[in-house]
Structure formats: structure tokens, C-alpha cells
Design an enzyme around this catalytic site. Structure first.
Site, PDB file in Angstrom:
ATOM      1  N   ASP A 110      95.242  26.359  20.590  1.00 29.06           N
ATOM      2  CA  ASP A 110      95.021  25.772  19.269  1.00 29.06           C
ATOM      3  C   ASP A 110      96.128  24.781  18.893  1.00 29.06           C
ATOM      4  OD1 ASP A 110      92.862  27.449  19.164  1.00 29.06           O
ATOM      5  OD2 ASP A 110      93.410  28.409  17.271  1.00 29.06           O
ATOM      6  N   HIS A 259      98.629  28.807  21.876  1.00 29.91           N
ATOM      7  CA  HIS A 259      98.914  27.555  21.192  1.00 29.91           C
ATOM      8  C   HIS A 259      99.709  26.615  22.096  1.00 29.91           C
ATOM      9  CE1 HIS A 259      97.996  30.276  17.844  1.00 29.91           C
ATOM     10  NE2 HIS A 259      97.743  29.191  17.112  1.00 29.91           N
TER      11      HIS A 259
END
Length: 292
Positions: A110, A259
Site C-alpha cells: 500500500d 507497505h
């Protein structure tokens, strides 16, 4: 690559027949790298120039054939991946049919794209393990660095929609939810020529309005089923903690949330190695059913 080489050798044979020589693979390589020179006046020289042009044209033609190693070709071949999996209500990856491998995980990242160094680090590791992942991007980041979105795409990874501003969409008006999602669809398509097929709401926070806008835009809504917690400050600069978090929650069909962070880059190779040692493989996001 085999087709390309074959065409080069065939065309190159014309060159050396004009000179009364038999080409070797090394000679062919040197010949194709040689810059064009003024055309000789002799008849044999004219034949040589014509044959050299054949090599160049054959090489160009080979670049457009399936199975070549150009980045553009690998991107174009994405649609050929067969659909084998679907998403469960708990966002796990589930086989569509009996006999399809169940022991798989989905890799996702992300808050992209941030930095070329981190992206290349992640993708280098993915390539090492022959893995594909979804990079969920924010629109404002794409606007700032469209070249980074192109980097992800051109290196054969998959783009997902993570809203424009990374805000809690559940707290937004229907009009703003629509804008947050559709503006990302537009900027991604304008930048790389194709729109995302996957959507993940920031913080995993959504509601019926968010899900309807996602559906209206032909996106598959997902959160995750295995969180690395790499975003948590207590895990900052602790690759081992990230690996442990994923392995502690590991199960067949795990939808793993990570991430674009330096310590995640550091953790990824070891994590994927450990997953493989446990018998897991990495599902290609393109093999996931996005429409019902």
C-alpha cells in the site's frame, strides 16, 4: 527470444553468403551491433548492405512477437493469465475449482509510489522469487511522480487503487468518495494506458457507498487477511518483526498487507524464502476473478 535469435541468424546468413563465409553466433552478434556505414559501390557490397538491412528488419519484427523479452511485450501479455481464484468474504484467495493449488498467498503493498530505490528493491526481490504483487497507489503520489507508476507497470507488477488522498472514505460524502476513487482510475489510465482492477480502502475503512462506487468502476474491493504491521512505529527498522507477524498469521489464501517502506524492502527476501520453504507459492493477481 528464441524466435528473435532464429530470425537474426536467418537474415545474417544472407550477409555471409555474399561474402562466402559461414556465420557463428558470436559473429552475428557483432554484425548486428555494427553501425551502418556508407554503401559500397561493388555488387557484393550492395548485397551486403541489403542483407544487413534484413538483419535489422528481422530484429525489429522479432521484438513484436510473443515470447520476446521486451518490457512492452510482457505488459501486453497480462490478459493471457487464466482466472483461477476468487476473493472470499474474509478477503482470502480461494481456488475456483478442485485441483487448483490452495497453498498460495497474495502479496500487496500500500501507499505507493514513493521512491524508485524502494520500488526497485521490492520488485527485484519479487522477480527473484518469480512473484507478482499488487501495488495500491494514491492519486496524489502518482501526480507527483508519474514516472514511478510507470516503473511499477513496466516491470510487470500490478497497479491497484488506494484512493486519491489516503483518507477515511467511510467519513466522506458520496460525492467525495466517488471523486477519490474515480480520479485515481483516470490518472492511472492516463499514465499507463490501463485502469486498476483492484481497490483497497485506506485503513480498511469502507461502507456500502464506497463498495457501490467501487463496483460501478469495475473494481474488486478488498482489505486484507494477514497484516505485516510494518506501518506500526514499534516495528520501524525491524525486518524480523515484520516477518514474524506475517508467519504468525499465515494460512492458505493469505492476503498479505505490506507497505512501501525501507524495512519492508529489507524483510521481503527472507519472508518470501520462508514462505516458499513452508510450501507456499505466490498467486498472480491477474488470475483473480474481478467480476461476478
Amino acid at each position: 527470444m528464441v524466435k528473435k535469435t532464429a530470425l537474426m541468424l536467418a537474415a545474417a546468413s544472407l550477409i555471409f553468403s555474399a561474402c562466402g563465409q559461414t556465420p557463428s553466433s558470436t559473429t552475428v552478434q557483432k554484425q548486428t551491433e555494427t553501425k551502418a556505414s556508407p554503401a559500397p559501390k561493388s555488387e557484393s557490397g550492395k548485397q551486403l548492405v541489403k542483407a544487413t538491412s534484413s538483419v535489422i528488419e528481422a530484429t525489429k519484427s522479432a521484438d513484436s512477437l510473443p515470447g520476446t523479452d521486451s518490457a512492452s511485450t510482457s505488459v501486453q501479455s497480462n490478459d493471457s493469465v487464466p482466472i483461477k481464484y476468487h476473493l472470499s468474504k474474509s478477503y482470502d484467495i480461494i481456488p475456483n475449482e478442485e485441483g487448483t493449488e490452495k497453498k498460495v498467498v497474495l502479496l500487496t503493498f500500500d501507499d505507493a509510489p514513493k521512491e524508485a530505490k524502494m520500488l526497485n528493491g521490492l520488485i527485484d526481490t519479487l522477480d527473484k522469487h518469480h512473484a507478482k504483487a499488487i501495488f495500491f497507489v494514491n492519486g496524489y503520489r502518482v501526480k507527483e511522480h508519474p514516472e514511478l507508476l510507470k516503473l511499477i507497470h513496466e516491470r510487470g507488477q500490478i497497479i491497484g487503487n488506494h484512493s486519491w488522498d489516503h483518507i477515511d472514505l467511510k467519513k466522506e460524502s458520496p460525492q467525495n468518495v466517488k471523486k477519490q476513487i474515480e480520479d485515481v482510475q483516470k490518472i492511472v489510465k492516463d499514465t499507463i494506458g490501463t485502469a486498476p482492477q483492484f481497490f483497497r480502502p485506506p485503513y480498511g475503512s469502507g461502507n456500502d457507498t464506497v463498495k457501490q462506487v467501487v463496483k460501478d468502476n469495475d473494481l474488486l474491493y478488498m482489505t486484507w487477511s494477514n497484516g505485516s504491521l510494518d506501518w506500526d512505529s514499534k516495528n520501524k527498522n525491524k525486518p524480523d518483526a515484520i516477518i514474524k507477524n506475517v508467519l504468525d498469521q499465515l494460512h492458505s489464501g493469505s492476503n498479505i498487507l505490506m507497505h512501501e517502506l525501507p524495512w519492508t524492502v529489507d524483510a521481503l527476501d527472507t519472508l518470501l524464502t520462508k514462505l516458499e520453504a513452508k510450501g507456499y507459492s505466490f498467486v498472480d493477481p491477474r488470475s483473480i476473478q474481478t467480476h461476478k
